[in-house]
Design a protein around this motif. Sequence first.
Motif, PDB file in Angstrom:
ATOM      1  N   UNK A  29     -20.103  60.796  15.362  1.00 41.92           N
ATOM      2  CA  UNK A  29     -19.276  60.952  16.569  1.00 41.92           C
ATOM      3  C   UNK A  29     -18.361  59.754  16.793  1.00 41.92           C
ATOM      4  N   UNK A  30     -17.199  59.996  17.370  1.00 39.99           N
ATOM      5  CA  UNK A  30     -16.253  58.933  17.662  1.00 39.99           C
ATOM      6  C   UNK A  30     -16.914  57.894  18.576  1.00 39.99           C
ATOM      7  N   UNK A  87     -29.447  58.726  17.945  1.00 40.35           N
ATOM      8  CA  UNK A  87     -29.561  59.690  16.856  1.00 40.35           C
ATOM      9  C   UNK A  87     -28.464  60.743  17.001  1.00 40.35           C
ATOM     10  N   UNK A  88     -28.108  61.328  15.861  1.00 43.52           N
ATOM     11  CA  UNK A  88     -27.217  62.476  15.802  1.00 43.52           C
ATOM     12  C   UNK A  88     -27.962  63.573  15.057  1.00 43.52           C
ATOM     13  N   UNK A  89     -27.957  64.765  15.617  1.00 47.74           N
ATOM     14  CA  UNK A  89     -28.675  65.879  15.013  1.00 47.74           C
ATOM     15  C   UNK A  89     -27.740  66.723  14.155  1.00 47.74           C
ATOM     16  N   UNK A  90     -28.222  67.048  12.959  1.00 46.97           N
ATOM     17  CA  UNK A  90     -27.490  67.945  12.061  1.00 46.97           C
ATOM     18  C   UNK A  90     -27.816  69.395  12.390  1.00 46.97           C
ATOM     19  N   UNK A  91     -29.089  69.673  12.624  1.00 49.69           N
ATOM     20  CA  UNK A  91     -29.518  71.010  13.026  1.00 49.69           C
ATOM     21  C   UNK A  91     -30.884  70.903  13.677  1.00 49.69           C
ATOM     22  N   UNK A  92     -31.093  71.711  14.721  1.00 51.90           N
ATOM     23  CA  UNK A  92     -32.364  71.730  15.450  1.00 51.90           C
ATOM     24  C   UNK A  92     -32.846  73.167  15.560  1.00 51.90           C
ATOM     25  N   UNK A 162     -37.054  53.812  12.886  1.00 53.57           N
ATOM     26  CA  UNK A 162     -37.001  55.273  12.935  1.00 53.57           C
ATOM     27  C   UNK A 162     -37.372  55.800  14.314  1.00 53.57           C
ATOM     28  N   UNK A 163     -38.346  55.222  14.964  1.00 53.78           N
ATOM     29  CA  UNK A 163     -38.869  55.797  16.209  1.00 53.78           C
ATOM     30  C   UNK A 163     -38.224  55.251  17.472  1.00 53.78           C
ATOM     31  N   UNK A 164     -37.611  54.061  17.412  1.00 53.36           N
ATOM     32  CA  UNK A 164     -37.136  53.434  18.643  1.00 53.36           C
ATOM     33  C   UNK A 164     -35.626  53.595  18.815  1.00 53.36           C
ATOM     34  N   UNK A 165     -35.173  54.817  18.866  1.00 53.57           N
ATOM     35  CA  UNK A 165     -33.790  55.139  19.206  1.00 53.57           C
ATOM     36  C   UNK A 165     -33.817  55.960  20.490  1.00 53.57           C
ATOM     37  N   UNK A 166     -33.128  55.485  21.513  1.00 50.13           N
ATOM     38  CA  UNK A 166     -33.285  56.066  22.848  1.00 50.13           C
ATOM     39  C   UNK A 166     -32.023  56.719  23.399  1.00 50.13           C
ATOM     40  N   UNK A 167     -31.085  57.037  22.510  1.00 49.26           N
ATOM     41  CA  UNK A 167     -29.862  57.706  22.927  1.00 49.26           C
ATOM     42  C   UNK A 167     -29.564  58.848  21.970  1.00 49.26           C
ATOM     43  N   UNK A 168     -28.939  59.896  22.496  1.00 52.23           N
ATOM     44  CA  UNK A 168     -28.456  60.988  21.669  1.00 52.23           C
ATOM     45  C   UNK A 168     -26.948  61.048  21.749  1.00 52.23           C
ATOM     46  N   UNK A 169     -26.307  61.276  20.603  1.00 55.13           N
ATOM     47  CA  UNK A 169     -24.847  61.354  20.545  1.00 55.13           C
ATOM     48  C   UNK A 169     -24.420  62.660  19.896  1.00 55.13           C
ATOM     49  N   UNK A 170     -23.394  63.259  20.480  1.00 55.11           N
ATOM     50  CA  UNK A 170     -22.881  64.527  19.987  1.00 55.11           C
ATOM     51  C   UNK A 170     -21.369  64.460  19.909  1.00 55.11           C
ATOM     52  N   UNK A 171     -20.823  64.824  18.746  1.00 60.12           N
ATOM     53  CA  UNK A 171     -19.367  64.867  18.600  1.00 60.12           C
ATOM     54  C   UNK A 171     -18.812  66.056  19.365  1.00 60.12           C
ATOM     55  N   UNK A 172     -17.717  65.812  20.104  1.00 64.81           N
ATOM     56  CA  UNK A 172     -17.037  66.859  20.851  1.00 64.81           C
ATOM     57  C   UNK A 172     -15.545  66.794  20.545  1.00 64.81           C
ATOM     58  N   UNK A 175     -13.952  63.981  22.350  1.00 63.89           N
ATOM     59  CA  UNK A 175     -14.567  62.664  22.270  1.00 63.89           C
ATOM     60  C   UNK A 175     -16.027  62.728  21.862  1.00 63.89           C
ATOM     61  N   UNK A 176     -16.861  62.045  22.619  1.00 60.43           N
ATOM     62  CA  UNK A 176     -18.286  61.908  22.284  1.00 60.43           C
ATOM     63  C   UNK A 176     -19.097  62.029  23.566  1.00 60.43           C
ATOM     64  N   UNK A 177     -20.195  62.756  23.508  1.00 55.36           N
ATOM     65  CA  UNK A 177     -21.108  62.769  24.647  1.00 55.36           C
ATOM     66  C   UNK A 177     -22.339  61.939  24.313  1.00 55.36           C
ATOM     67  N   UNK A 178     -22.938  61.385  25.353  1.00 57.99           N
ATOM     68  CA  UNK A 178     -24.053  60.462  25.207  1.00 57.99           C
ATOM     69  C   UNK A 178     -25.115  60.832  26.234  1.00 57.99           C
ATOM     70  N   UNK A 179     -26.378  60.817  25.833  1.00 59.42           N
ATOM     71  CA  UNK A 179     -27.454  61.031  26.798  1.00 59.42           C
ATOM     72  C   UNK A 179     -28.640  60.137  26.432  1.00 59.42           C
ATOM     73  N   UNK A 180     -29.410  59.823  27.449  1.00 59.44           N
ATOM     74  CA  UNK A 180     -30.514  58.872  27.307  1.00 59.44           C
ATOM     75  C   UNK A 180     -31.856  59.609  27.266  1.00 59.44           C
ATOM     76  N   UNK A 181     -32.741  59.125  26.413  1.00 60.08           N
ATOM     77  CA  UNK A 181     -34.104  59.643  26.298  1.00 60.08           C
ATOM     78  C   UNK A 181     -35.061  58.488  26.552  1.00 60.08           C
ATOM     79  N   UNK A 182     -36.002  58.677  27.460  1.00 60.19           N
ATOM     80  CA  UNK A 182     -36.960  57.618  27.777  1.00 60.19           C
ATOM     81  C   UNK A 182     -38.363  58.015  27.337  1.00 60.19           C
TER      82      UNK A 182
END
Length: 237
Positions: A29-30, A87-92, A162-172, A175-182
Amino acid sequence: MKPFLTANWRYLVMLNFAVDPKILEPLIPIETELDFHGGQTFLSVVGFLFLDTRVVGLPIPLHRDFEEVNLRFYVRRKSANEWRRGVVFVRELVPRRAIALIARTFYGEPYSALPMRHVLEHKEGRVFAEYQWRRGRRWETLAMTASGEPQTAGQGSHEEFITEHYWGYTARRDGCSEYRVEHPRWRLWTAETTKFDADVATLYGPQFVEALLAPPLSGFVAEGSHIQVYQRTREPI
């Protein structure tokens, strides 16, 4: 801000592969960049249980407990004076269409609905976790065995990366969207055996075949915890 989604993520099977960064470049994502550890970047196939899922605090009948399997890679984004690792997801994959629809609508994530099932055994110090999804007439599989007591990942370790990534990013398109995971730090079992049986080319794309059919660099099972996912924000270009 209240979380949009809460749940318990449990028995996260995490199978990790080194990958040529050039394979991932078209998906970044940008305003983010690939996140490296030890000079390498990684793809992870991750399967886990979603339990007691609630959206804005409300349970959705018949959609509280389910499996998910995803393919993800790791990025970071500079925000003010800090790096946000995400993290960026390829497929879920999830088993219910309504779940996939909510995720695509509110987060823009690449969710698909397929028949899924799992087997989980945890007794006498042994853990076996298997996640399966069906495409056509074939069941595909991600599974691990481990034993002993789970341990917290060491500071600066591959497992922590690998385990300590607390943000999700999605290309749009805009631009780019961002969300937080706690969630708290997870304890991990190191895998003793692993299995990943899937038609990678049709599941994820032919560009991922070489990386995902090579021997995995690592595998572990995370105990998991309660998690909170916050609403996404849209970042300017």
